[in-house]
Motif scaffolding. Structure first.
Motif, short mmCIF file in Angstrom:
data_model
loop_
_atom_site.label_atom_id
_atom_site.label_comp_id
_atom_site.label_asym_id
_atom_site.label_seq_id
_atom_site.Cartn_x
_atom_site.Cartn_y
_atom_site.Cartn_z
N UNK A 55 -1.64 9.44 27.71
CA UNK A 55 -1.68 10.48 28.73
C UNK A 55 -2.28 9.09 29.69
N UNK A 56 -2.52 8.86 30.32
CA UNK A 56 -3.49 7.95 31.77
C UNK A 56 -3.78 8.81 32.77
N UNK A 57 -4.66 8.84 32.71
CA UNK A 57 -5.50 9.80 33.71
C UNK A 57 -6.68 8.91 34.90
N UNK A 58 -6.08 8.94 35.81
CA UNK A 58 -7.32 7.97 37.03
C UNK A 58 -7.85 8.90 37.20
N UNK A 59 -8.49 7.87 37.72
CA UNK A 59 -10.07 8.31 38.57
C UNK A 59 -9.67 9.96 39.74
N UNK A 60 -8.44 9.70 40.02
CA UNK A 60 -8.65 10.74 41.23
C UNK A 60 -7.86 12.29 40.87
N UNK A 61 -7.41 12.06 39.04
CA UNK A 61 -7.33 13.34 37.88
C UNK A 61 -5.90 13.43 38.02
N UNK A 62 -5.37 12.37 38.77
CA UNK A 62 -3.62 12.55 38.69
C UNK A 62 -3.32 11.47 37.32
N UNK A 63 -2.10 11.80 36.45
CA UNK A 63 -2.01 11.49 35.40
C UNK A 63 -0.67 11.15 35.07
N UNK A 64 -0.70 9.57 34.13
CA UNK A 64 0.97 8.98 34.39
C UNK A 64 1.01 8.96 32.95
N UNK A 65 2.54 8.97 32.00
CA UNK A 65 2.62 9.35 31.32
C UNK A 65 3.57 7.77 30.40
N UNK A 66 2.84 7.19 29.50
CA UNK A 66 2.75 5.50 29.53
C UNK A 66 3.58 5.16 28.03
N UNK A 67 3.77 4.35 28.18
CA UNK A 67 3.32 4.12 26.02
C UNK A 67 2.69 2.30 25.88
N UNK A 68 1.25 3.06 24.57
CA UNK A 68 0.29 1.80 24.73
C UNK A 68 0.40 2.34 23.20
N UNK A 75 -5.91 8.64 27.57
CA UNK A 75 -6.80 7.37 28.20
C UNK A 75 -7.26 7.12 29.78
N UNK A 76 -8.89 7.30 29.99
CA UNK A 76 -8.97 7.84 31.31
C UNK A 76 -9.80 6.21 32.05
N UNK A 77 -9.02 5.81 32.66
CA UNK A 77 -9.91 5.21 33.19
C UNK A 77 -11.43 5.08 34.13
N UNK A 78 -11.76 4.35 34.25
CA UNK A 78 -13.46 4.42 34.15
C UNK A 78 -13.81 4.65 35.62
N UNK A 79 -14.79 5.52 35.87
CA UNK A 79 -14.78 5.80 37.64
C UNK A 79 -15.40 4.94 38.56
N UNK A 80 -15.29 4.34 38.97
CA UNK A 80 -15.81 3.74 40.00
C UNK A 80 -17.61 4.22 40.99
N UNK A 81 -18.35 4.00 40.38
CA UNK A 81 -19.61 4.69 40.92
C UNK A 81 -20.37 4.42 42.70
N UNK A 82 -19.81 3.01 42.69
CA UNK A 82 -19.79 2.61 44.49
C UNK A 82 -19.57 3.71 45.43
#
Length: 123
Positions: A55-68, A75-82
């Motif tokens: 389960x891939x979690x993007x910075x806005x909270x949306x999730x996508x199922x993928x094969x890894x 897996x969580x994508x890093x948040x861009x602090x800028x």
């Protein structure tokens, strides 16, 4: 003059086996370096043989199922602090890097009446 070319003679299969057997190390030094080797703690591989659902979690909270390629659940994508507002960015920095704990003052026995605890002392 007549020239006849003959095909090159191939070694017989028996002689090829003897050559391979002569180059092989003794049986005591054989090591199985394949997937049937016993692994106690984890697989000693850099690449896994299959893809795993993740389960891939993007910075806005949306999730996508993928094969890894590694067996993980999320897996969580890093948040861009800028892109964050200034107040939220400072709050995240405070959570990640907390301030050092302040030294507490030691208690003194000046304000305690020792006669009230006299009954608990051994004689």
């Amino acid at each position: 003059t007549l020239t006849v070319t003959l095909p090159l003679a191939r070694p017989s299969p028996a002689s090829a086996l003897r050559l391979r057997a002569a180059c092989r190390p003794p049986l005591a030094a054989c090591v199985r370096s394949n997937s049937n080797r016993a692994a106690i703690g984890h697989l000693h591989r850099q690449l896994y043989g299959r893809l795993y659902p993740v389960l891939l979690v993007s910075t806005d909270g949306s999730t996508v199922r993928l094969r890894y390629g590694e067996p993980k659940r999320i897996l969580m994508l890093p948040l861009d602090s800028s892109t964050l507002p200034e107040a939220e960015r400072k709050a995240r920095l405070r959570r990640h890097f907390p301030s050092k704990p302040k030294a507490k003052e030691e208690e003194t026995f000046e304000g305690i009446d020792l006669d009230t605890y006299k009954k608990f002392w051994k004689k």
